[in-house]
Scaffold this active site. Structure first.
Site, PDB file in Angstrom:
ATOM      1  N   ASP A 379     -46.444 -39.430 -44.196  1.00 45.15           N
ATOM      2  CA  ASP A 379     -47.848 -39.551 -43.848  1.00 45.15           C
ATOM      3  C   ASP A 379     -48.406 -38.184 -43.429  1.00 45.15           C
ATOM      4  O   ASP A 379     -47.828 -37.500 -42.581  1.00 45.15           O
ATOM      5  CB  ASP A 379     -47.946 -40.555 -42.680  1.00 45.15           C
ATOM      6  N   GLU A 408     -48.020 -37.598 -48.798  1.00 50.00           N
ATOM      7  CA  GLU A 408     -49.359 -38.182 -48.730  1.00 50.00           C
ATOM      8  C   GLU A 408     -50.308 -37.131 -48.168  1.00 50.00           C
ATOM      9  O   GLU A 408     -50.715 -37.185 -47.024  1.00 50.00           O
ATOM     10  CB  GLU A 408     -49.360 -39.447 -47.834  1.00 50.00           C
TER      11      GLU A 408
END
Lengths: 661, 661
Positions: A379, A408
């Protein structure tokens, strides 16, 4: 320094692939080839010999592949990577005195010159025999004697120029003055799934019975549903205890209700942190069983690693120096003013106390590796320091080369590409916001036809829990079909966030927002997986087509073909041997029927202009006969907005009968 | 290694200009600018500060120029080189905590947030004052106190966001965690003549009275002739004693007559070698006087350095190991089978005894430097090892940075470019064989619009003693005009071999050959410099135009403009400030009148589409008024095959009268 010790007359430059002067490795997957080219030349007219050298990083010795000369001093060779981990490659080249001599002899006309050349050749053979100094050079010495003998000039010239001698001399190259390229370049070899994978993201807590928090066991029960759709990576948002302090309510409201479940990305509570499991989801044992069961279905589990903490994460109490304090003594929460994320504390990576923090982060990855996880979706890696990623990924992959890291990083292009070079195996992209034909062509050209393709593996997502694009909001069911086909055929790696995707969930939280209304990020949803308008069968068909057609399992062969309608995009992918050839035509307009002429680049497809070819639409099972470059296509979005053709060159005709033989 | 000691969050990459990962320097001349760009970014949202650092190589400290952000994380700055020799440059960047804080404060809305931000700012100011630790940080501390005081929020915010504080904080950047680019890149700064020069090549032995061997004194007497044509480099083929053994006869015949003068490139006899002067040309004293007199005329002397020997060169006797022996005991002469050069022995650079050979070669350059020569034209550098050139040029230019080396490497493109990167200041090119519009556009685009321009300075020659192209053989007098205008306006460095050129000598030794009939390479010619059809005045006009128009004195600004006739080529050059703007149109067809429409790229020329502009033809002195992009041109080769326009934007009109004010 006088370069008199430097006998290296050969120059090696312009080596490709080479990323940032060799600072970063290129990427390949098991079984792929590495084609290496370089400019190699020497002063004067002498012939040059050149080898590509490669080895597994831990191996002591090089393998060698002779490079062949193309034109304009360009040379090429290739090798195949057959083990995961790191390979090295470089180039060595030298002046080939025998070949130079042979080339010159070949041009001689005057018998006197030929005689002298033969004497010189004999000398060269003698020197070679002496240098090699083995018993089996007797043959060489015999040839030398013959070349300098009184025998007929023609007979001696024939031996001198003969293949036997050339072959033998090639076995004893004089590499004392060889040039070796100044850099050893690296290849990271990943598992095939780094190149070809189909991801399905789901929130396990929504997969229980109505009004009950879903569990790993519920997901386990639905594995056949996911398998039927043909996915091979199951990606779960964070599965850890969720913070209670400042927990967000439904639709990201600042103050939640007592029964709100909170965002899984607000990690940690008194129940534990990044190595714990949310008790409502089940136990560690349940999780390990889900991992194993999924693997039995051919599905690898991908876990979300979000390096941030809820205010009640144990780290906040145990490691106060890992977080920034504000002047009022409170811990600095995440912000991107004017946006605030009071339920999330970022790590303070500039703290003086970095070593234990870095070690702890590494241990989080190792912990889940031990539980059977092989894929990590990281993330927001772009909000953490670059050196952290290069270190962590290097450490993990040294011992576990099969591990895949998906970045990401929805951020600026340079940062996105840097993270890929630092080691991420795959990356999210801007695909969600590339909707028109020209946007798609420009972006895919950048990804697949420039140096970017050597290190950046795109993973195309038409939606994510954070991204419900306007195209999906307004385009209806066919918009979902269009974006699915584009994602799954343009990119060998792709994924959807479901069941929102297959159920065509399309309502935003408010006009102009890309957030879902009643987003699963903040509440439990109950999905009716068996709705008749579900795209699950369509998704299943697409993934089957991907599995059965190796052309769709990598991105390098992608070529766009012109069409005369801005709403029709046409492209092809093929295997290297062209035995599998896929042609895709998509109607980008989800509202209308669009028709027009596509103009195939026949050379790229190795099609003959004067022979017909067959197109088999793998979506509809219809078959067409086409001929030449220009052919007509009509696609009605209400019926099916795309063709995925398997193209077959071979069509039976009367010529196939015996009497034509 | 855990990168915990590595606090560097800023990434610096994609630096330009940078040749081969910093392996080679770029080139500039005195007074030019070096514009440096790079991709610079950090993780997260923090602001970045970035400086370009540069210094003369021998200086201990860096100068710094702040880089400004363009778009997409690209940054740019520049510096000017004001001394000959080597410069270094690199980039340093860091996270600017003050600027990051200021940006965030700017976005704050909630008074509570603003209050906390002000407290944090006060802390940052206090830390800065403590770090700087100077007495004049009292002001900073006062500001810190004010920011954290009880005064009105608006007043404190105003100070916090004020320019005064920003300016002060920019004086005390916190560079403890700065990233410095991993490479120090180099610039070689040459004399201006490396960028802009007009060469004239002549064989002094042809410049005497009829039937007498010409001398340096004869050349001295003709300096006004060369000056009138406007040249500033006078290049002489080798001036050394010419070998007698195997001396070639007229028209390169294998066996010469007793009175044949031989090729100046067959260097050395019992009278001396590379440091001696051919007695028929005069004395060393005469040569030095010629150098000095030429300099008085604004002309620098260029000497030919050909590293090869006639069989009777003293080196052959004194240094037998510097040459290759054949099996029959004779020394290996130069060959490119089936061609033979029995009057020339190449050095054997692979000899074990390289050190004295290399030192001797260096001493040849130093010897002529002492005689006043500052420019060397190096014969066939591509047949000598690359390391030799990098060493020699480096050695010479370290102590004599003004020296210019011209590479005569008519060889494959990669080798030609490599020699330029190794250090040659200028290079011969393929210009002689680029005749059609598309050939010229393609070649000049490669030279001036790619990375090549950073290290390769083309020197365009329409003819040389070895090159009489078919275009010149068959195109008549206007072909010479065409090629002269192209050479002198496309390239800031150009030259001609005269008087063969201005007298339009065009007969080849035999059909299909590029050699001159009765070439001066093998015999003395008598030229009638005052022939009425001589191009000397035309050459003089061209060189005056070059001198008077700085636009023509460098190559980077070259732009081609479309024309609708393949025989008409159109291009422009301009100074950076556009104060001098030259537009050239050439009729490439030396036989016919050609006419057509040229379409100027008005944006490139910074011309307004709706205002007329004036063209002053500097060749014919005619003036034209043009308007908009499309304009008509007709050029008759029999009259004048080219326009060289000076373009003037400002045209008087009725609006210039007072009553329009």
């Amino acid at each position: 320094m006088i370069p008199t010790k430097d006998r290296r007359r050969v120059v090696i430059e312009g080596v490709e692939p080479e990323i940032d002067g060799g600072r970063f490795p290129i990427k390949r997957t098991l079984g792929e080839r590495v084609i290496v080219e370089a400019d190699v030349f020497a002063d004067g007219h002498d012939a040059v010999a050149c080898v590509l050298q490669y080895r597994k990083e831990q191996d002591p010795g090089w393998h060698e592949a002779p490079m062949r000369s193309l034109s304009n001093d360009r040379w090429r060779a290739e090798f195949q990577v057959t083990a995961m981990g790191r390979y090295r490659y470089t180039i060595t080249a030298w002046v080939d005195h025998f070949l130079s001599w042979r080339n010159e002899l070949n041009k001689r006309v005057d018998p006197k010159d030929i005689e002298i050349a033969l004497q010189m050749g004999a000398q060269l053979l003698q020197e070679t025999a002496a240098r090699v100094g083995r018993s089996n050079t007797a043959w060489l010495k015999k040839q030398a004697q013959f070349l300098s003998s009184d025998d007929a000039l023609a007979a001696r010239t024939q031996v001198a120029l003969g293949e036997a001698l050339a072959y033998k001399m090639a076995c004893y190259p004089d590499r004392r003055s060889a040039t070796t390229y100044e850099r050893e370049l690296a290849v990271v070899v990943d598992d095939e799934r780094a190149r070809f994978s189909s991801w399905y993201e789901l929130f396990p807590r929504s997969w229980g019975a109505v009004d009950r928090h879903g569990t790993f066991k519920d997901v386990e029960a639905e594995l056949p549903y996911i398998t039927a759709m043909g996915f091979d990576v199951l990606y779960l948002p964070p599965i850890h205890p969720i913070g209670r302090i400042n927990r967000k309510g439904k639709n990201n409201s600042l103050v939640g209700e007592p029964d709100d479940v909170g965002s899984p990305w607000a990690i940690g509570s008194h129940e534990g942190g990044h190595k714990s499991i949310h008790t409502d989801l089940g136990t560690l044992e349940d999780f390990r069983r889900l991992v194993a069961k999924a693997r039995n279905h051919g599905i690898e589990m991908a876990l979300d690693i979000a390096l941030q903490c809820a205010p009640d994460h144990p780290y906040v109490r145990d490691h106060p120096t890992w977080f920034r304090r504000r002047p009022d003594g409170t811990v600095q929460y995440a912000e991107n003013p004017p946006k605030k994320y009071q339920d999330i504390y970022p790590f303070h990576f500039e703290t003086e106390d970095r070593r234990p923090l870095y070690e702890e982060i590494k241990s989080v990855f190792l912990f889940w590796l031990e539980q059977g996880v092989r894929i990590f979706r990281v993330d927001n890696p772009h909000t953490k320091p670059c050196p952290l990623w290069e270190w962590i990924i290097g450490e993990i992959k040294r011992d576990h080369p099969q591990v895949i890291f998906l970045s990401e990083a929805f951020t600026r292009p340079k940062v996105m590409y840097r993270l890929a070079r630092l080691g991420f195996s795959q990356s999210y992209t801007y695909f969600a916001w590339r909707n028109t034909k020209q946007e798609l062509i420009d972006y895919l050209t950048e990804l697949t036809r420039t140096e970017v393709r050597e290190y950046f593996r795109p993973n195309f997502w038409p939606n994510t829990p954070d991204i419900l694009t306007e195209y999906l909001q307004f385009g209806g069911r066919s918009a979902f079909q269009v974006r699915l086909v584009l994602a799954g055929t343009l990119a060998a790696n792709y994924g959807i966030y479901g069941p929102a995707f297959e159920l065509c969930e399309h309502t935003p939280r408010e006009p102009g927002s890309e957030e879902y209304l009643s987003s699963e990020k903040y509440e439990i949803r109950n999905w009716d997986l068996n709705r008749t308008d579900s795209l699950k069968d369509f998704v299943g068909r697409l993934n089957r087509i991907r599995r059965e057609n190796p052309a769709l399992q990598s991105d390098c062969s992608l070529r766009f073909h012109p069409t005369d309608n801005e709403q029709l995009i046409c492209y092809s992918k093929a295997t290297e041997d062209m035995s599998n050839l896929i042609l895709v035509v998509v109607n980008l307009d989800p509202w209308h029927l669009q028709s027009g002429w596509v103009e195939l680049l026949l050379d790229e497809l190795r099609l003959e202009p004067d022979r017909p070819y067959q197109l088999h639409d793998l979506l509809s099972d219809a078959r067409y006969l086409w001929h030449g470059p220009k052919n007509y296509v009509a696609l009605d979005s209400d019926v099916l907005p795309a063709h995925i053709f398997r193209l077959r060159r071979r069509i039976r005709s009367e010529r196939d009968f015996d009497y034509f033989m």
